[in-house]
Write an enzyme that holds these catalytic residues in place. Structure first.
Site, PDB file in Angstrom:
ATOM      1  N   LYS A  94       0.865  -1.192   0.000  1.00  0.00           N
ATOM      2  CA  LYS A  94       0.000   0.000   0.000  1.00  0.00           C
ATOM      3  C   LYS A  94       0.892   1.228   0.000  1.00  0.00           C
ATOM      4  CE  LYS A  94      -4.466   0.833   0.262  1.00  0.00           C
ATOM      5  NZ  LYS A  94      -5.606  -0.028  -0.094  1.00  0.00           N
ATOM      6  N   ASP A 151      -7.124   4.356  -4.188  1.00  0.00           N
ATOM      7  CA  ASP A 151      -7.766   4.200  -2.882  1.00  0.00           C
ATOM      8  C   ASP A 151      -8.392   5.581  -2.626  1.00  0.00           C
ATOM      9  OD1 ASP A 151      -7.723   2.100  -0.467  1.00  0.00           O
ATOM     10  OD2 ASP A 151      -7.546   4.069   0.435  1.00  0.00           O
TER      11      ASP A 151
HETATM   12  N1  GLU Z   1      -7.490   0.245  -2.620  1.00  0.00           N
HETATM   13  C1  GLU Z   1      -8.223  -0.944  -2.935  1.00  0.00           C
HETATM   14  C2  GLU Z   1      -8.231  -1.863  -1.736  1.00  0.00           C
HETATM   15  O1  GLU Z   1      -8.269  -1.408  -0.622  1.00  0.00           O
HETATM   16  C3  GLU Z   1      -7.802  -1.597  -4.246  1.00  0.00           C
HETATM   17  C4  GLU Z   1      -6.359  -1.939  -4.392  1.00  0.00           C
HETATM   18  C5  GLU Z   1      -5.963  -2.425  -5.795  1.00  0.00           C
HETATM   19  O2  GLU Z   1      -6.808  -2.491  -6.675  1.00  0.00           O
HETATM   20  O3  GLU Z   1      -4.787  -2.746  -5.944  1.00  0.00           O
HETATM   21  O4  GLU Z   1      -8.265  -3.070  -1.840  1.00  0.00           O
END
Ligand code: GLU
Length: 449
Positions: free
Chosen positions: A129, A169
């Protein structure tokens, strides 16, 4: 929530000591560790190889300066993060969050959750992340572009389709992914579509990616309802938030015959007894990037706006927290229970506090944790990576069917795993254990690295 056994307690203490002040990361780690008692009892080999302790330590943490010039010509300085948490199952995968509340503890909690979520999808993706404390609110397109370009000027050296694949996100959607991808392409001179997901449909994006997190959460709830021979038909639903996850959760609930009677943003909430007008909400939030308070002016009589307060005061059958972490606390959970709410599914990451989770468990509310219920977003990102790798693009219906099948698979795995480890009906235990076992087995096979 039951307490931690001694070995797991020591690991938790170590997490707190080594990550001082990172309350959200402690909370996310504790939530997983709390489910692992029966797993370590059955599998001593995990402890022998220090699998849990290794899992709690990110493989790599990158923190960098992001300087940029605003429209007034003033130099601004933000902080950028990428936590590459675990790559046992595949390249690091997870979104970028741009929000003023971002600091290392938020990125670590999100990255940690992402490991288990991504494992649950059954697709070959590790967990990571990133993000920044940059506040996009009120910024012009030009400012957003310059910020994204500066952010990528550092990030590009750490990512790649086989290394680390960021996406969106909170605060990062199609516009931001476009600017980030453009800068990556320019710096590297590579049209490496698979380096980012959430791309536009004209340049390597996947159908259904925009809708996927919200749709997936509702598909998950549909599976819970099916276990009770029930459906969305006639159900009253409250959704918190009004961003990407909330909007497409509302859309799918409506398609399946439910009525969403309330949604919110950080300023307050609207109650619309006739059901939320989705075209109006989309125009307000996706096009005009306005506030939810403006909804009522346009909608007229059927809706009312409540400034501040808690959207969970609105009585409902099903609650979908789709805004942000720790937005649904013990008091809110008590209200939901009192009002007869039977299902709570997390569209956001960790929106329910530990007190709320415990209260709902005691009251027999079906609780679907985010790492299971909101995995549809990242799962569809993995489908986008598949399409990029094969230089293909799939139709909407085909992609949506794949998403629905993945959510069914996650649901069933949670149920089976909860049964196997002695917590029937406990989706939290099922999700934590199933995600953990998959990653832990891969880590054992790959040796001490
Ligand atoms: N931010 C999204 C999550 O919390 C998607 C992450 C992504 O698609 O890599 O899963």
């Amino acid at each position: 929530m039951p307490g931690l056994d001694e070995k797991l307690h020591d690991i938790y203490d170590e997490v707190v000591r080594r990550n001082a002040g990172e309350a959200e990361f402690h909370q996310a780690a504790r939530e997983v560790l709390t489910s692992l008692g029966p797993v370590v009892a059955k599998h001593p080999e995990y402890a022998d190889a220090a699998v849990i302790r290794r899992l709690c330590e990110p493989e790599r943490q990158i923190i960098f300066r992001v300087p940029w010039v605003d429209d007034a010509g003033t130099v601004q300085v933000n902080r950028g993060f990428r936590v590459e948490f675990n790559s046992a199952l595949g390249p690091y995968k997870g979104g970028l969050r741009f929000h003023p509340s971002v600091y290392l503890g938020i990125i670590k909690f999100l990255g940690f959750e992402q490991i288990f979520k991504n494992a649950l999808t059954g697709l070959p993706i590790g967990g990571g992340k990133g993000g920044s404390d940059f506040d996009p609110k009120g910024r012009s397109d030009g400012e957003i572009m310059r910020f994204c370009q500066s952010f990528m000027t550092e990030l590009y050296r750490h990512i790649g389709e086989h290394t680390d694949v960021p996406a969106g996100d909170i605060g990062v959607g199609g516009r931001e992914i476009g600017f980030l991808f453009g800068q990556y392409k320019r710096i590297t001179n590579r049209y490496e579509s698979g380096v980012l997901t959430g791309k536009g449909l004209a340049w390597g994006g996947s159908q259904v990616r925009t809708e996927a997190t919200g749709y997936g959460t509702v598909f998950f709830v549909e599976e819970i309802l099916k276990t009770r021979d029930d459906s969305f038909d006639g159900k009253q639903v409250v959704v918190s938030g009004s961003g990407n996850v909330a909007i497409y959760a509302i859309e799918k609930v409506q398609q399946l015959g439910g009525t969403v009677i309330a949604c919110s943003d950080s300023g307050g909430y609207v109650v619309d007894e006739k059901g939320v007008d989705l075209d109006l909400l989309k125009d307000l939030k996706e096009v005009r990037r306005g506030r939810i308070s403006e909804y009522v002016e346009a909608r007229g009589d059927s809706a009312r706006y409540v400034e501040g307060g808690s959207v969970w005061d609105v009585p409902c059958d099903i609650a979908l927290p789709c805004a942000t972490q720790n937005e649904l606390n013990g008091t809110d959970a008590a209200t939901l229970v009192r009002n007869g709410c039977g299902i709570v599914a997390e569209g956001a990451n960790m929106p329910c506090t530990p007190e709320a989770v415990q209260l709902m468990a005691e009251a027999g509310v079906a609780f679907a944790p985010g790492k299971a219920a909101n995995a549809g977003g990242v799962a569809t990102s993995a489908l986008e990576m598949q399409q990029n790798a094969s230089r293909d693009s799939w139709a909407f219906d085909h992609t949506e069917q794949r998403l629905a099948a993945i959510m069914r698979g996650i649901h069933d795995r949670c149920v089976e795993t909860a049964d196997e480890y002695g917590s029937p009906g406990d989706y939290l235990a099922g999700a934590n254990i199933a995600g953990f076992v998959q990653v832990a087995d891969a880590m054992l096979a790959l040796g001490v690295i």
